[in-house]
Design a protein around this motif. Structure first.
Motif, short mmCIF file in Angstrom:
data_model
loop_
_atom_site.label_atom_id
_atom_site.label_comp_id
_atom_site.label_asym_id
_atom_site.label_seq_id
_atom_site.Cartn_x
_atom_site.Cartn_y
_atom_site.Cartn_z
N VAL A 52 23.81 13.98 -32.67
CA VAL A 52 23.64 14.87 -31.54
C VAL A 52 24.13 14.21 -30.27
O VAL A 52 23.81 13.05 -30.00
N GLN A 53 24.90 14.94 -29.47
CA GLN A 53 25.33 14.46 -28.16
C GLN A 53 25.05 15.54 -27.12
O GLN A 53 25.27 16.73 -27.37
N LEU A 54 24.58 15.10 -25.95
CA LEU A 54 24.35 15.99 -24.83
C LEU A 54 25.32 15.60 -23.73
O LEU A 54 25.43 14.42 -23.38
N VAL A 55 26.01 16.58 -23.16
CA VAL A 55 26.98 16.31 -22.11
C VAL A 55 26.65 17.17 -20.89
O VAL A 55 26.61 18.40 -20.99
N GLU A 56 26.41 16.49 -19.76
CA GLU A 56 26.11 17.19 -18.52
C GLU A 56 27.38 17.41 -17.70
O GLU A 56 28.34 16.63 -17.80
N SER A 57 27.34 18.42 -16.85
CA SER A 57 28.43 18.66 -15.90
C SER A 57 27.85 19.38 -14.68
O SER A 57 26.75 19.94 -14.76
N GLY A 58 28.60 19.32 -13.58
CA GLY A 58 28.20 20.07 -12.39
C GLY A 58 27.66 19.25 -11.25
O GLY A 58 27.33 19.79 -10.19
N GLY A 59 27.53 17.94 -11.40
CA GLY A 59 27.05 17.12 -10.30
C GLY A 59 28.09 17.00 -9.20
O GLY A 59 29.22 17.46 -9.33
N GLY A 60 27.69 16.38 -8.10
CA GLY A 60 28.62 16.18 -7.00
C GLY A 60 27.92 15.91 -5.70
O GLY A 60 26.71 15.62 -5.67
N LEU A 61 28.67 16.02 -4.62
CA LEU A 61 28.17 15.78 -3.27
C LEU A 61 27.93 17.13 -2.59
O LEU A 61 28.81 18.00 -2.61
N VAL A 62 26.77 17.29 -1.99
CA VAL A 62 26.43 18.54 -1.32
C VAL A 62 25.64 18.22 -0.06
O VAL A 62 24.93 17.21 0.00
#
Length: 115
Positions: free
Chosen positions: A2-12
């Motif tokens: 099983v692998q979990l991959v996050e996305s959507g981070g950044g500077l705000v």
């Protein structure tokens, strides 16, 4: 595996919004729970929000009313909508899941709230 991959981070900027997503791969079973943790520099990893399969949702007091967690059980994905972000929300955010007696973690995605 099983692998979990996050996305959507950044500077705000303070007061802004971000949406994090988490996708699971290698899993052929439905997770009992999915959610999010975060770790700020010099601090321990802390719970942010989570959903169990029965639909029960929990939030850390610090994010209630600002963050919304969701998941799609059919495809083992999760999301975290973060509104009204504050500098104290700056951290690495980790996707988390639990199933068949084991816990799984993503690599993390950086969220920085700064003007």
């Amino acid at each position: 595996q099983v692998q979990l991959v996050e996305s959507g981070g950044g500077l705000v900027q303070p007061g802004g919004s971000l949406r994090l997503t988490c996708a699971a791969s290698g899993s052929i079973f439905r997770f009992d729970a999915m959610g999010w943790y975060r770790q700020a520099p010099g601090k321990e990893r802390e719970f942010v929000a989570g959903i169990i399969s029965g639909g029960n949702i929990k939030y850390a007091d610090s994010v209630k009313g600002r963050f919304t967690v969701s998941r799609d059980i059919r495809v083992n994905t999760a999301a975290l909508q973060m509104n009204a972000l504050e500098p104290d929300d700056t951290a690495v955010y980790f996707c988390w899941s639990k199933g068949r007696g084991r816990e799984y973690w993503g690599q993390g995605t950086q969220v920085t709230v700064s003007s």
